[in-house]
Design an enzyme around this catalytic site. Structure first.
Site: not given
Ligand code: NAD
Length: 240
Positions: A138, A13, A53, A74
């Protein structure tokens, strides 16, 4: 040209959101833990890449050498586990990235002098609006994000700044791939059956596209969304 910060922008995202702001002509800074992933998100679009981080106070503070107009907190994620199988370490790690990371990011954004028209946007989840089996840590963290967003919204309302949350259902990203693998392992299902189970949570019977979440984020960042404040915008096909 607006200055936009997107954390966790090396995949999923966050990558799509960063590219959407860049396509709209904004000056975009992408932040995350992996330099190569951030460079891939940029792909020659002229973004500024910062390795951080978001759970580290000093890392986050260092991002704000000048104020941003739009800050999208995000970064997040987590592994599914039933409560009895959730270690204190896993609990703390889940809260650190999903909740404390948003706190540190928003606090630094305001301390750096975000001005009128500023936008604070948290990537929350439908897990901010309802619970689910095997996602207690979560969901607790994402519910906490909404409490943070709703409270900050009241603090900034008179300053022309808004603070909102986007709450997607399952989105087609690597994180959902992990969720499918978790369901598969826990329930002993095939990959396809586990995916169908995950997808069936969305009344539309499909995953949300990352671009659809990005469109919602761009709306919240737009001038037309000026009076939208303290809101949790579900992008879930009617799941909630
Ligand atoms: P993803 O795993 O592709 O992306 C998450 C990103 O956050 C990754 O690039 C990861 O390296 C980065 N990250 C994690 N920990 C970190 C830290 N400590 N410091 C810096 N960066 C960090 O997953 P996504 O689906 O793109 O998720 C993005 C956001 O959307 C998250 O907050 C997730 O909880 C939320 N979300 C995702 C979904 C889904 O279905 N995929 C649904 C609802 C909410």
């Amino acid at each position: 040209m607006r200055r936009v910060l997107v954390t966790g922008a090396g995949s999923g995202i966050g990558r799509e959101v960063a590219r959407a702001f860049a396509a709209a002509g904004d000056s975009v800074t992408v932040a995350g833990r992996r330099a190569e992933a951030l460079a891939e998100t940029d792909g020659g679009r002229g973004m500024v890449c910062r390795v951080v981080d978001v759970t580290r106070e000093d890392d986050v503070a260092a991002l704000f050498d000048a104020p941003f107009d739009v800050v999208v907190a995000n970064a997040g994620g987590g592994r599914a586990a039933r409560l009895a199988d959730t270690s204190l370490e896993a609990w703390n790690a889940t809260l650190a990235v999903n909740l404390t990371g948003v706190f540190l990011t928003f606090r630094a954004a305001l301390a750096a002098g975000m001005g009128p028209g500023g936008r604070l946007i948290a990537m929350a989840s439908t897990a901010s609006l309802k619970g689910g089996a095997a996602i207690a840590a979560y969901a607790a963290a994402k519910h906490g994000v909404l409490g943070l967003v709703r409270s900050v919204a009241l603090e900034v309302a008179r300053r022309g700044i808004t603070c909102n949350a986007v709450c997607p259902g399952y989105v087609d990203t690597p994180l959902t791939g992990q969720a499918v693998a978790g369901v598969q392992a826990r329930l002993g299902l095939s990959e396809q059956a586990a995916r169908e189970r995950v997808v069936s949570g969305n009344p539309m019977g499909r995953l949300i596209a990352p671009a659809e979440v990005a469109a919602a984020v761009l709306f919240l960042a737009s001038p037309g969304a000026a009076p939208v404040n303290g809101h949790a915008l579900a992008i879930s096909g009617g799941e909630t």
